[in-house]
Design a protein around this motif. Sequence first.
Motif, short mmCIF file in Angstrom:
data_model
loop_
_atom_site.label_atom_id
_atom_site.label_comp_id
_atom_site.label_asym_id
_atom_site.label_seq_id
_atom_site.Cartn_x
_atom_site.Cartn_y
_atom_site.Cartn_z
N ASN A 14 -0.94 15.42 -5.44
CA ASN A 14 0.16 15.67 -4.95
C ASN A 14 0.86 14.86 -3.63
O ASN A 14 2.48 14.99 -3.74
CB ASN A 14 0.30 17.43 -5.24
N ARG A 15 0.52 15.05 -2.79
CA ARG A 15 0.83 14.89 -1.31
C ARG A 15 1.62 14.03 -1.01
O ARG A 15 2.54 13.53 -0.19
CB ARG A 15 -0.39 14.41 -0.55
N VAL A 16 0.55 12.21 -2.38
CA VAL A 16 1.17 11.46 -1.87
C VAL A 16 2.12 10.79 -2.88
O VAL A 16 3.02 9.67 -3.76
CB VAL A 16 -0.24 10.18 -1.91
N ALA A 17 3.00 11.82 -4.08
CA ALA A 17 3.80 10.88 -4.93
C ALA A 17 4.80 10.82 -4.84
O ALA A 17 5.33 11.35 -3.53
CB ALA A 17 3.59 12.82 -5.90
N VAL A 18 5.63 9.50 -5.40
CA VAL A 18 6.31 8.67 -4.74
C VAL A 18 7.40 9.24 -5.82
O VAL A 18 6.58 9.59 -6.96
CB VAL A 18 5.84 7.37 -4.32
N ASN A 19 9.07 9.40 -5.46
CA ASN A 19 9.54 9.82 -6.62
C ASN A 19 9.89 8.43 -7.63
O ASN A 19 10.05 7.28 -6.70
CB ASN A 19 11.12 10.18 -6.32
N THR A 20 10.46 8.66 -8.85
CA THR A 20 9.41 7.53 -9.86
C THR A 20 8.82 6.66 -10.21
O THR A 20 8.92 5.66 -10.29
CB THR A 20 11.18 6.96 -9.87
N ALA A 21 7.52 6.85 -9.44
CA ALA A 21 6.67 6.66 -10.06
C ALA A 21 5.89 6.55 -10.80
O ALA A 21 5.88 7.68 -12.02
CB ALA A 21 5.45 6.65 -7.91
N VAL A 22 5.42 5.68 -10.97
CA VAL A 22 4.61 5.60 -12.77
C VAL A 22 3.33 5.75 -12.69
O VAL A 22 2.18 5.10 -11.71
CB VAL A 22 5.40 4.59 -13.58
N THR A 23 2.90 6.73 -13.60
CA THR A 23 0.99 7.05 -13.47
C THR A 23 0.67 6.38 -14.56
O THR A 23 2.18 6.92 -16.44
CB THR A 23 0.69 8.57 -13.49
N LYS A 24 -0.12 5.67 -15.21
CA LYS A 24 0.03 4.76 -16.73
C LYS A 24 -1.32 5.25 -17.33
O LYS A 24 -2.56 5.34 -16.35
CB LYS A 24 -0.15 3.13 -16.41
N VAL A 25 -1.32 5.99 -18.86
CA VAL A 25 -2.29 6.27 -18.93
C VAL A 25 -2.46 5.72 -20.43
O VAL A 25 -1.47 5.79 -21.11
CB VAL A 25 -1.98 8.05 -19.38
N VAL A 53 11.91 4.37 -1.54
CA VAL A 53 10.52 4.94 -1.41
C VAL A 53 10.33 7.08 -0.93
O VAL A 53 10.74 6.56 0.84
CB VAL A 53 9.85 4.52 -0.51
N THR A 54 11.08 7.34 -1.50
CA THR A 54 10.77 8.66 -1.01
C THR A 54 9.90 9.35 -1.58
O THR A 54 9.10 9.17 -2.48
CB THR A 54 11.68 9.50 -1.19
N TYR A 55 9.30 10.66 -1.18
CA TYR A 55 8.50 11.58 -0.66
C TYR A 55 8.98 13.00 -1.80
O TYR A 55 7.65 13.65 -2.36
CB TYR A 55 7.12 11.34 0.12
#
Length: 231
Positions: A192-203, A228-230
């Motif tokens: 959670n600490r390193v999550a970037v706004n609009t970053a994509v996690t693919k599952v 690049v914002t957090y």
Amino acid sequence: MSVLLLVRHGQASFGSDDYDALSEIGHEQARVLGRDLAARGVRPDLVVRGELRRHRETAAGILEGLGSGGAEIPVTIDAGWDEFDFDHVLKVHTPSEESRSVMASVGDLPLDRQRAVFQAFFEEATARWTDGSADHEYVEPFPAFTARVMGAMERVAETAGGTILVVSSGGPIALAVSHLLAGDASLWDRLNRVAVNTAVTKVISGRSGLHLSAFNAHTHLEHDRSLVTYR
């Protein structure tokens, strides 16, 4: 088989009267992601979003960025993807003496420094929330949050095949990934600490279950470091 693209919302309006509204950067982050998906030939068959304003505005920006046909993609709402009530978690928490001292003067600091101070206090408060020692004090204890998010994950995984884009928040996405990697929530705070706004996690969702393919990908933003914002 389904491809699940879990997207953290764009930057919210930290320090404003309505945090839940996207900032100008947040709106642009969402449009940039949509344009990037379109350029790569990725067109979601379905968009699932949480019910918060920042989820709605992010989904709208992505669909706008996708261009022609984006408006025709069906959108459904699942409140299971909503962020936990961090305002409540912060209010319940009694800060350490050091945190109280820093928070007392936070309004005099530059915005970037305010974000850093808030993040430290946020991590202190959520550590108490997640350790289970005071579940009775929270409207939604961490186990209830976990059950809610994992239920949302199960529902989207059961959706018919194709590419499903989920717009959520850092907390739910980090929790889902922690369970995929470790089988529990033990990695939640670090992810959670390193999550970037609009970053994509693919599952990838297939016969053998859910498998993580990528976490927190944000190459669509790296042409402009200001995007690049957090928080």
